[in-house]
Design an enzyme around this catalytic site. Structure first.
Site, PDB file in Angstrom:
ATOM      1  N   HIS A 108       0.915   5.624 -12.489  1.00  0.00           N
ATOM      2  CA  HIS A 108       1.913   4.551 -12.539  1.00  0.00           C
ATOM      3  C   HIS A 108       2.985   4.861 -11.499  1.00  0.00           C
ATOM      4  O   HIS A 108       2.886   5.859 -10.762  1.00  0.00           O
ATOM      5  CB  HIS A 108       2.494   4.413 -13.947  1.00  0.00           C
ATOM      6  CG  HIS A 108       2.958   5.710 -14.543  1.00  0.00           C
ATOM      7  ND1 HIS A 108       4.022   6.408 -14.039  1.00  0.00           N
ATOM      8  CD2 HIS A 108       2.470   6.453 -15.569  1.00  0.00           C
ATOM      9  CE1 HIS A 108       4.203   7.503 -14.742  1.00  0.00           C
ATOM     10  NE2 HIS A 108       3.261   7.573 -15.674  1.00  0.00           N
ATOM     11  N   HIS A 118       4.262   8.466 -11.028  1.00  0.00           N
ATOM     12  CA  HIS A 118       3.435   9.358 -10.202  1.00  0.00           C
ATOM     13  C   HIS A 118       3.622   9.028  -8.719  1.00  0.00           C
ATOM     14  O   HIS A 118       3.720   9.925  -7.872  1.00  0.00           O
ATOM     15  CB  HIS A 118       1.949   9.166 -10.526  1.00  0.00           C
ATOM     16  CG  HIS A 118       1.562   9.547 -11.919  1.00  0.00           C
ATOM     17  ND1 HIS A 118       1.179   8.625 -12.864  1.00  0.00           N
ATOM     18  CD2 HIS A 118       1.467  10.751 -12.516  1.00  0.00           C
ATOM     19  CE1 HIS A 118       0.874   9.247 -13.983  1.00  0.00           C
ATOM     20  NE2 HIS A 118       1.042  10.532 -13.809  1.00  0.00           N
TER      21      HIS A 118
END
Ligand code: PAF
Length: 297
Positions: free
Chosen positions: A34, A37
């Site tokens: 997501h 990250h």
């Protein structure tokens, strides 16, 4: 983007980059990527010559509850995102690559691993510490990037890097949040729309607690009661595992000290929460810096 599965091939590739004088930056993940990250990946790319991301859903850090088999896996989408983000190498080993037959060596970081989430997830941090040690040995990064949402994990990794003399700088990056404040997490996908809505109570509680601790100067004991009460009042919160003020170095719960923030001798406080909403466990935290508060009214 080069995709490598075999640890030996990865080590050889890294060796060649290092021999050519390149610095390596590393973002270890379990996939289901997501924006949180991706923010780590961007920082990693900015600060290093070569960016390496790993995707490995580590069975050793999951309990017997079956969370491992239901952990979200979106490998195709993850690869597309990482390639778009300009990652140089994706390391994606299989379970037998990381834990071959006869594997018998574990890394355990005492004390820090027993606190907070450690009470509720026995063996979890041993699994994290073991796999991260292996990944750092394989990727040999100058810098490795971690999200602040998993603050306890970050402290444990920092400690193992120091204790085992690993030549890597551990970098903590801000928590990335949804518009309503919910910390991004791969586990948010488990929430029903009602649960997703209820989960906003976590960050709201942290923000209110932070304001109260700073401006009203109430004791950490009162803060803990306020946080527990606010979370428990949300009908879809099934369990409040912890909600309190902690020492951000040792992770000791400081709610029993019966002091207000201006009388606390350390430089910062960590407000942290873990709750269960249905079958989903969610965590979040917020630091409170003390500089500037001491001596005020
Ligand atoms: O934070 C995670 O995604 C994992 O705990 C990590 C650091 C990749 C180790 O498996």
């Amino acid at each position: 983007m080069e995709v490598i599965g075999n640890p030996g091939v990865m080590q050889q590739t890294v060796k060649e980059y290092l021999q050519r004088g390149n610095s390596i930056g590393f973002v270890p993940t379990m996939g289901a990527l997501h924006e949180g990250h991706l923010s780590l990946v961007r920082r990693c790319r900015e600060e290093n010559d070569i960016s390496v991301v790993s995707i490995f859903v580590n069975p050793m850090q999951f309990g017997p509850s079956g969370d491992f088999s239901r952990y979200p896996r979106n490998v195709e989408e993850d690869m597309a995102e990482l390639s778009k983000a300009g990652v140089d190498i994706l390391f994606m080993p299989g379970i037998e690559d990381i834990y071959p037959e006869g594997f018998a060596t574990y890394v355990n970081v005492d004390h820090l691993s027993d606190k907070l989430c450690g009470h509720f997830r026995p063996g979890h941090f041993r699994g994290v510490a073991t796999v991260v040690t292996k990944l750092l040995n394989i990727a040999r990064p100058a810098r490795a990037y971690f999200g602040r949402k998993d603050f306890q994990q970050f402290l444990i990794i920092k400690q193992l890097v120091r204790d085992l003399n690993l030549d890597t700088e551990t970098v903590i990056c801000p928590t990335v949040r949804e518009a309503d404040g919910l910390a991004m997490s791969s586990r948010n996908q488990y929430l029903s729309p009602e649960e997703r809505n209820a989960a906003t109570v976590i960050y709201r509680t942290l923000c209110e607690a932070k304001k109260m601790v700073i401006s009203e100067k109430i004791t950490f004991g009162e803060i803990r009661s306020f946080m527990e009460r606010t979370l428990a009042a949300e009908p879809l919160v099934d369990e409040v595992q912890y909600a309190s003020a902690f020492d951000p170095g040792t992770l000791e719960d400081i709610s029993s000290l019966n002091v207000t923030i201006d009388k606390y001798e350390k430089e910062a406080v960590l407000l942290a929460i873990a709750v269960r909403i249905g079958s989903t466990r969610l965590i979040d935290n917020e630091p409170v810096e003390i500089t500037g508060i001491k001596g005020g009214n």
